[in-house]
Write an enzyme that holds these catalytic residues in place. Structure first.
Site, short mmCIF file in Angstrom:
data_model
loop_
_atom_site.label_atom_id
_atom_site.label_comp_id
_atom_site.label_asym_id
_atom_site.label_seq_id
_atom_site.Cartn_x
_atom_site.Cartn_y
_atom_site.Cartn_z
CB THR A 199 2.40 -6.31 5.14
OG1 THR A 199 3.49 -7.00 4.51
CG2 THR A 199 2.16 -6.88 6.53
CB VAL B 18 8.57 -14.22 -0.53
CG1 VAL B 18 9.17 -13.12 -1.39
CG2 VAL B 18 9.54 -14.65 0.57
CE LYS B 19 0.85 -8.68 -1.20
NZ LYS B 19 0.34 -7.59 -0.35
CB VAL B 20 7.05 -11.75 -6.22
CG1 VAL B 20 8.13 -12.31 -5.30
CG2 VAL B 20 6.21 -12.88 -6.79
#
Ligand code: E4P
Length: 192
Positions: free
Chosen positions: A27, A82-84
């Site tokens: 997402t 976790v998208k960073v």
């Protein structure tokens, strides 16, 4: 090669996950905003539909905020990734979160050197943006190929996740080159 769905549309994810061919979901804040749901609720629901990695992006700009947000997101379910962003702060957050055994997807990668740093920061996935590079006259697939080769040469374990995929030809090329994952909109999945 794994196929992730690049979507935050619960109905679409549910329908396409039922094929048994979807290995995960990515997402992003734009997709999440369009869902009309609270972010926490959205990610909770997606993790119930798909057992593979579900990328949920932080919105903080500094590493400390990203780490706090990342820890909170990772508590939602075991498959939250976790998208960073691939910024200096994002890389610091990636290093800290991956040291805690939290899955991390480093997104918005536009160069080989950036991908190298993400791998050194312990990223689970690196997301080079193929379509966005093509949009500005660069060669997105060449970047995928370069990263795949360099990661292999130096035995990095970070998985290459081809993102910003616009059409089936991108999937064809990503598969041919040896990308570990493609994340694709529902429309492209049907076009395959
Ligand atoms: C990947 O994780 C991103 O959500 C996505 O592929 C973004 O690409 P786009 O903004 O070019 O559609």
């Amino acid at each position: 090669m794994m196929i992730f769905l690049d979507s935050a549309d619960i109905n679409e994810i549910e329908e396409l996950a039922a094929t048994g061919l979807i290995d995960g979901v990515t997402t992003n804040p734009s997709l999440a905003a369009a869902s009309g749901m609270s972010f926490q609720e959205l990610i909770t629901q997606i993790t119930k539909l798909v057992s593979g990695p579900v990328s949920a992006e932080v919105t903080g700009l500094d590493a400390a905020t990203m780490i706090t947000q990342g820890r909170k997101l990772a508590k939602i379910a075991n498959n939250v990734t976790v998208k960073v962003p691939l910024t200096f702060e994002g890389l610091k957050a990636c290093k800290a979160l991956s040291n805690e055994d939290i899955l991390v997807n480093v997104t918005l990668c536009f160069s080989l050197n950036q991908a190298l740093l993400a791998a050194k920061a312990g990223a689970t996935f690196i997301s080079p943006f193929v379509g966005r590079l093509d949009d500005c006259g660069a060669d997105g697939m060449q970047l995928i190929e370069d990263i795949v080769n360099v990661y292999e040469k130096h035995e990095f374990e970070t998985l290459v996740l081809a993102a910003s995929i616009r059409h089936p030809q991108h999937v064809y090329e990503a598969a041919r080159i040896g990308a570990d994952v493609v994340t694709i909109p529902g429309k492209v999945f049907r076009q395959l």
